[in-house]
Design an enzyme around this catalytic site. Structure first.
Site, PDB file in Angstrom:
ATOM      1  N   GLU A  37       0.823  -1.203   0.000  1.00 44.49           N
ATOM      2  CA  GLU A  37       0.000   0.000   0.000  1.00 44.49           C
ATOM      3  C   GLU A  37       0.871   1.274   0.000  1.00 44.49           C
ATOM      4  O   GLU A  37       1.785   1.413   0.822  1.00 44.49           O
ATOM      5  CB  GLU A  37      -0.914  -0.018   1.237  1.00 44.49           C
ATOM      6  CG  GLU A  37      -1.767   1.220   1.451  1.00 44.49           C
ATOM      7  CD  GLU A  37      -2.799   1.463   0.372  1.00 44.49           C
ATOM      8  OE1 GLU A  37      -3.396   0.492  -0.123  1.00 44.49           O
ATOM      9  OE2 GLU A  37      -3.013   2.637   0.012  1.00 44.49           O
ATOM     10  N   THR A  79      -6.083   1.395  -5.472  1.00 50.61           N
ATOM     11  CA  THR A  79      -5.528   0.073  -5.179  1.00 50.61           C
ATOM     12  C   THR A  79      -6.111  -1.001  -6.104  1.00 50.61           C
ATOM     13  O   THR A  79      -5.398  -1.912  -6.533  1.00 50.61           O
ATOM     14  CB  THR A  79      -5.776  -0.304  -3.702  1.00 50.61           C
ATOM     15  OG1 THR A  79      -5.089   0.641  -2.892  1.00 50.61           O
ATOM     16  CG2 THR A  79      -5.239  -1.684  -3.376  1.00 50.61           C
ATOM     17  N   HIS A 193      -1.543   3.149   4.900  1.00 52.58           N
ATOM     18  CA  HIS A 193      -2.626   3.812   4.146  1.00 52.58           C
ATOM     19  C   HIS A 193      -2.764   5.270   4.571  1.00 52.58           C
ATOM     20  O   HIS A 193      -2.560   5.610   5.733  1.00 52.58           O
ATOM     21  CB  HIS A 193      -3.961   3.069   4.372  1.00 52.58           C
ATOM     22  CG  HIS A 193      -5.006   3.438   3.380  1.00 52.58           C
ATOM     23  ND1 HIS A 193      -5.793   4.560   3.499  1.00 52.58           N
ATOM     24  CD2 HIS A 193      -5.371   2.839   2.230  1.00 52.58           C
ATOM     25  CE1 HIS A 193      -6.606   4.635   2.461  1.00 52.58           C
ATOM     26  NE2 HIS A 193      -6.375   3.590   1.673  1.00 52.58           N
ATOM     27  N   ASP A 253       1.482  -0.109  -4.831  1.00 51.23           N
ATOM     28  CA  ASP A 253       0.232  -0.113  -5.612  1.00 51.23           C
ATOM     29  C   ASP A 253      -0.040   1.215  -6.321  1.00 51.23           C
ATOM     30  O   ASP A 253      -0.538   1.255  -7.440  1.00 51.23           O
ATOM     31  CB  ASP A 253      -0.977  -0.531  -4.744  1.00 51.23           C
ATOM     32  CG  ASP A 253      -1.268   0.407  -3.584  1.00 51.23           C
ATOM     33  OD1 ASP A 253      -0.456   1.307  -3.285  1.00 51.23           O
ATOM     34  OD2 ASP A 253      -2.332   0.222  -2.953  1.00 51.23           O
ATOM     35  N   HIS A 254       0.295   2.318  -5.643  1.00 45.98           N
ATOM     36  CA  HIS A 254       0.052   3.637  -6.238  1.00 45.98           C
ATOM     37  C   HIS A 254       0.765   4.677  -5.395  1.00 45.98           C
ATOM     38  O   HIS A 254       1.279   4.373  -4.319  1.00 45.98           O
ATOM     39  CB  HIS A 254      -1.452   3.953  -6.334  1.00 45.98           C
ATOM     40  CG  HIS A 254      -2.198   3.778  -5.028  1.00 45.98           C
ATOM     41  ND1 HIS A 254      -1.948   4.558  -3.912  1.00 45.98           N
ATOM     42  CD2 HIS A 254      -3.159   2.891  -4.652  1.00 45.98           C
ATOM     43  CE1 HIS A 254      -2.736   4.173  -2.918  1.00 45.98           C
ATOM     44  NE2 HIS A 254      -3.475   3.152  -3.327  1.00 45.98           N
TER      45      HIS A 254
HETATM   46  C1  GP9 Z   1      -8.383  -1.150   1.203  1.00 45.86           C
HETATM   47  C2  GP9 Z   1      -7.088  -0.832   0.593  1.00 45.86           C
HETATM   48  C3  GP9 Z   1      -6.974   0.623   0.243  1.00 45.86           C
HETATM   49  O1  GP9 Z   1      -8.781  -2.459   1.155  1.00 45.86           O
HETATM   50  O2  GP9 Z   1      -6.708  -1.680  -0.409  1.00 45.86           O
HETATM   51  O3  GP9 Z   1      -7.426   0.964  -1.007  1.00 45.86           O
HETATM   52  P1  GP9 Z   1      -7.154   2.478  -1.552  1.00 45.86           P
HETATM   53  O4  GP9 Z   1      -7.988   3.386  -0.676  1.00 45.86           O
HETATM   54  O5  GP9 Z   1      -5.677   2.756  -1.381  1.00 45.86           O
HETATM   55  O6  GP9 Z   1      -7.565   2.458  -2.979  1.00 45.86           O
END
Ligand code: GP9
Length: 418
Positions: A37, A79, A193, A253-254
């Site tokens: 994340e 994500t 996150h 992921d981003h």
């Molecule tokens: C939640 C996590 C976050 O399950 O994968 O997703 P995001 O808010 O980063 O798109």
């Protein structure tokens, strides 16, 4: 007509596909993919007040093959786009929202499906609700035979949105030992996150000085915590022997959504948009031999993950419709473009940035310095980038994979949801 269009594009691309020395090098190994994340590349080897922010990721970088120019190709789906672009190797949708919700009726080809056909057990896990990003439905669709979400994980310590990465990976260590081999495990971390300020005080072990209490400071504490959890997991893989018998891929992921003013706190001053929108990728496999411990500066992005891993595991491109390009044994003169959803793209030396949604007003820059350069050759490359997006959209919006793979009728009159 659409099917022919897509087939013609892939025939030209796949025509360039010849196996090189690394093809199938890791054949039969397990595959463990960790999608981290909000992990951005600028933290790799970063030291703050003499302290390494990600010592465990840095160690993995030294042990495996590191791709520092691996760009974030996600769009509205954040994500879920990270997962989709990495596992399906198509571009995100231009339609606002996530493909995981908007194209749930589609059939996709994917990394788990391709490996399932090779006899792999396929497993995915994430410590948040299965309904979030519609994962419970979409992971099954993408070919994961078994998935564990918040509902099926044991309770444990909470960080931010849910179960801490540390406890999540501890449970995953036990789970992986039970999976029939060879397996493909796709593990999605959570603790790092946004807004990054929910790391318990006991885990804020970095001495950040004046960065303390800023968004950047919070991000560094949070990344450092996630890195410790990752490091403990890798150590457990080493103990169980899975590190030696698996391909391990770790990537972000981003982007973390940090404003320029926050980046400036650690001396990063982007010359142009996307310059720091990189999410590090590291691939380790004992089968990579001397390639381990190297840094590969080629430009790349999320879409390249699936073709690269399948290549190492000895699965040919034929019969698949993955738009990414492999990162190993890259044919010389490949002139690669990493294309973003808005039509911007990077090549090894250049970057083209769409302005105000218009490619005609786009900027053509040197990728390293950010200085404006002569646009010669840019038009052809810009059209090729747009064509990539068009081909991907045709596959997505007309649900073409069944027709392409099996010759069965595709739903061609389907409009994407608005
Ligand atoms: C939640 C996590 C976050 O399950 O994968 O997703 P995001 O808010 O980063 O798109």
């Amino acid at each position: 007509e659409e099917i022919n269009d897509v087939k013609t594009w892939f025939a030209a691309e796949n025509g360039k596909w010849q196996p090189g020395p690394l093809f199938g090098k890791a054949k039969g190994q397990n595959l463990i993919v960790i999608q981290e994340e909000s992990l951005q590349a600028f933290v790799v080897n970063l030291k703050v007040n003499g302290q390494e922010v990600t010592p465990n990721l840095n160690k993995l970088v030294r042990e495996g093959v590191y791709y520092p120019n691996y760009y974030d190709q996600t769009y509205h789906g954040r994500t879920s786009d990270g997962e989709f672009t990495s596992l399906v190797s198509l571009y995100p949708s231009s339609v606002p929202g996530s493909i995981y919700f908007n194209f749930v009726e589609n059939e996709f080809d994917s990394l788990p499906k391709a490996l399932k056909r090779e006899g792999y057990t396929t497993f995915s896990a994430h410590a948040y609700a299965g309904s979030f990003w519609n994962r419970a439905v979409m992971h099954r669709k993408l070919g994961f035979e078994q998935s564990m979400f918040m509902e099926s994980l044991e309770d444990g310590e909470k960080v931010g949105w849910g179960l801490s990465d540390r406890d999540f990976f501890k449970q995953m260590n036990e789970k992986l030992k039970e999976l029939p081999q060879p397996f493909f495990a796709f593990l999605i971390s959570l603790s790092n996150h946004h807004p990054f300020n929910e790391v318990p005080a006991a885990y804020k072990t970095l001495q950040l000085g004046e960065l303390e209490g800023t968004m950047m400071g919070d991000y560094l504490h949070s990344v450092h915590y996630a890195d410790q959890a990752l490091g403990e997991f890798i150590e457990s893989l080493k103990k169980s022997g899975l590190y030696d018998s698996s391909v391990l891929a770790v990537y972000g992921d981003h982007d973390a959504g940090l404003p320029d003013a926050e980046l400036a706190r650690i001396g990063i001053r982007p010359q142009y948009d996307k310059q720091y929108d990189k999410v590090p990728l590291v691939i380790y496999s004992s089968a990579l031999g001397k390639k381990n411990g190297t840094v590969d500066e080629q430009v790349a992005g999320h879409l390249d993950l699936t073709p690269s891993l399948l290549y190492l595991l000895g699965v040919p491109q034929e019969g698949h419709y993955f738009m990414g390009q492999r990162l190993f044994d890259v044919p010389s003169g490949s002139n690669k473009q990493v294309v973003f959803r808005d039509g911007s793209y990077v090549t090894q030396n250049r970057v083209f940035l769409v302005q105000n949604g218009l490619w005609e007003e786009g900027q053509y820059l040197d990728r390293t310095s950010g200085k404006t350069v002569d646009g010669q050759g840019a038009q052809e490359a810009t059209l090729a980038a747009q064509n990539r997006l068009r081909i991907s959209d045709l596959i997505l919006e007309s649900n073409l994979i069944p027709a392409l793979q099996n010759g069965t009728a595709a739903v061609t009159d389907r409009n994407p949801p608005q």
